[in-house]
Design an enzyme around this catalytic site. Sequence first.
Site, PDB file in Angstrom:
ATOM      1  N   TYR A 108       0.279  17.685  15.548  1.00  0.00           N
ATOM      2  CA  TYR A 108       0.712  16.401  15.994  1.00  0.00           C
ATOM      3  C   TYR A 108       0.661  15.965  17.730  1.00  0.00           C
ATOM      4  CZ  TYR A 108       5.828  14.471  17.364  1.00  0.00           C
ATOM      5  OH  TYR A 108       6.461  13.429  17.473  1.00  0.00           O
ATOM      6  N   ASP A 120     -10.011  23.575  15.000  1.00  0.00           N
ATOM      7  CA  ASP A 120      -8.350  24.016  14.488  1.00  0.00           C
ATOM      8  C   ASP A 120      -9.007  24.890  12.777  1.00  0.00           C
ATOM      9  OD1 ASP A 120      -6.104  23.445  13.000  1.00  0.00           O
ATOM     10  OD2 ASP A 120      -5.536  22.156  14.730  1.00  0.00           O
ATOM     11  N   SER A 127      -4.523  25.081   9.224  1.00  0.00           N
ATOM     12  CA  SER A 127      -3.005  25.993   8.382  1.00  0.00           C
ATOM     13  C   SER A 127      -2.523  24.790   8.710  1.00  0.00           C
ATOM     14  CB  SER A 127      -3.058  27.518   9.048  1.00  0.00           C
ATOM     15  OG  SER A 127      -3.143  26.980  10.398  1.00  0.00           O
ATOM     16  N   ASN A 128      -2.414  24.022   9.179  1.00  0.00           N
ATOM     17  CA  ASN A 128      -0.786  23.315   9.514  1.00  0.00           C
ATOM     18  C   ASN A 128      -1.305  21.719   9.416  1.00  0.00           C
ATOM     19  OD1 ASN A 128       2.415  23.316   9.421  1.00  0.00           O
ATOM     20  ND2 ASN A 128       2.142  23.066  10.874  1.00  0.00           N
ATOM     21  N   SER A 154       7.991  26.596  25.057  1.00  0.00           N
ATOM     22  CA  SER A 154       8.482  26.046  24.751  1.00  0.00           C
ATOM     23  C   SER A 154      10.082  26.028  25.770  1.00  0.00           C
ATOM     24  CB  SER A 154       8.301  26.205  23.255  1.00  0.00           C
ATOM     25  OG  SER A 154       9.912  26.056  22.328  1.00  0.00           O
ATOM     26  N   ALA A 155      11.006  25.017  25.289  1.00  0.00           N
ATOM     27  CA  ALA A 155      12.303  25.436  25.992  1.00  0.00           C
ATOM     28  C   ALA A 155      12.747  26.607  25.563  1.00  0.00           C
ATOM     29  CB  ALA A 155      12.975  24.078  25.935  1.00  0.00           C
ATOM     30  N   TYR A 166       9.173  33.155  17.138  1.00  0.00           N
ATOM     31  CA  TYR A 166       8.321  32.721  17.503  1.00  0.00           C
ATOM     32  C   TYR A 166       8.838  32.110  19.239  1.00  0.00           C
ATOM     33  CZ  TYR A 166       7.446  27.502  18.892  1.00  0.00           C
ATOM     34  OH  TYR A 166       6.780  26.787  19.784  1.00  0.00           O
ATOM     35  N   LYS A 194       6.315  33.113  22.069  1.00  0.00           N
ATOM     36  CA  LYS A 194       5.653  31.972  23.404  1.00  0.00           C
ATOM     37  C   LYS A 194       6.182  33.107  24.485  1.00  0.00           C
ATOM     38  CE  LYS A 194       4.560  28.715  21.329  1.00  0.00           C
ATOM     39  NZ  LYS A 194       3.062  28.212  21.658  1.00  0.00           N
ATOM     40  N   ASP A 251      22.150  27.680  16.895  1.00  0.00           N
ATOM     41  CA  ASP A 251      21.787  26.827  17.794  1.00  0.00           C
ATOM     42  C   ASP A 251      22.923  26.709  19.271  1.00  0.00           C
ATOM     43  OD1 ASP A 251      19.730  25.076  16.077  1.00  0.00           O
ATOM     44  OD2 ASP A 251      21.425  23.487  15.426  1.00  0.00           O
TER      45      ASP A 251
END
Length: 352
Positions: A11, A31, A34-35, A124-125, A152, A156, A301
């Site tokens: 993406y 690449d 895989s996704n 990532s945040a 995950y 990172k 969350d």
Amino acid sequence: MKILVTGAAGYIGSHTLVELANAGYEFVVYDNLSNSSKESINRVSKIIGKDILFEQGDIRDTKRVQEVFEKYDIDWVIHFAGLKAVGESVEKPLEYYDNNVIGTIRLLEVMKEYNCKKIVFSSSATVYDEKSPYNYTPLRETDPTGDTTNPYGTSKYMIERILNDLYISDNEFKIVILRYFNPVGAYESGTIGEDPSGVPNNLMPYISQTAVGKREFLSVFGDDYDTKDGTGVRDYIHVVDLADAHVKAIDYINSDKFNANISIFNIGTGFGYSVLKMIKAYERASNKQVPYKIVPRRSGDIAVCYADSSLAKEVLGWEATRDLEAMCRDSWKWQSNNPDGYKEKKCNNAKK
Ligand code: NAD
Ligand code: UD1
């Protein structure tokens, strides 16, 4: 001199290729698909009006990565390749550490071997400690990190630490770490976009699939947060703005301005929008209903998370320029033209 872009069939990578080409940079895509689908590369090729050098392979396959470094004169690496689903990472931690952490180490080893010492890394945040967003203040790069809640996020964080230690050991390395907030939207033609496999975990693809009729309703995870309307607030950033940040990062590494050899930047808009606000904005942009039901909070969350991106503005000369309307409009264009993502070969209204 070329940029090796790992994970560029995905993406964010596919959108970054368009911006790199617009800025006149040459690149090779690496690449393992895989996704992602090779179709995204074909579509980028149509947008930029030229063929793309594509090498299929895994970042953990040292021999294959060496072959690519032998074949091309690679000066920089933009490293997107990785697995990114939070829930899946809890179920398959070893797979995530192997792919993301070990994969990055293998890639860095080959870079060192070929004296290629410039890298832009997708962080990532999610690396920030949960306590910081609970303060309801925009996150700064100096805020505490590492108290991650899933493999995950930990992967990172670990890669950030590895890059830092690599620089300490060899200060010829020039490293830019970009901490993305919540990427959404698509290229304005609607020919490339986010193509999640299975049921989307993230809000925007779920809203899109509900608007297009693939999902019956959206579950809103909690309306009892301490926010204006009770739903969670996030910093959504248009993927084309995010892609542009990578071009600015490469420009920066290349410039005389580059003085800190490891730099970290938040990449967000600095504005937070609630889930209900996102639904309303999407309904306006798509002219479709997005039915929703309030359900209990999703475990893990937080209420509010948004960026202070002033450092990126000051140092990289980067800031987000696309608003919520553009994020929803472009996302809808991609979704409505490609209800089944890249699986659908025919892309209506496809244009440059
Ligand atoms: P994506 O899954 O669409 O793209 C990742 C690409 O990497 C895919 O094309 C996949 O095939 C490839 N890949 C995965 N493992 C590989 C391996 N071992 N070798 C070679 N290729 C491999 O994801 P995306 O949303 O484009 O994210 C890109 C990067 O940005 C990831 O590192 C992700 O963790 C990070 N990130 C994404 C978000 C987000 O919300 N999308 C937020 C913060 C950070
Ligand atoms: C998720 C990831 C995070 C990653 C970020 C950007 C989790 C737990 N965290 O965070 O690691 O860095 O994406 O890719 O997955 N929401 C709903 N209904 C839905 C989906 C989401 O109400 O079906 C709400 C969430 O509660 C949240 C907001 O929408 O308030 C955004 O959710 P999401 O898109 O998953 O992003 P993050 O929670 O920020």
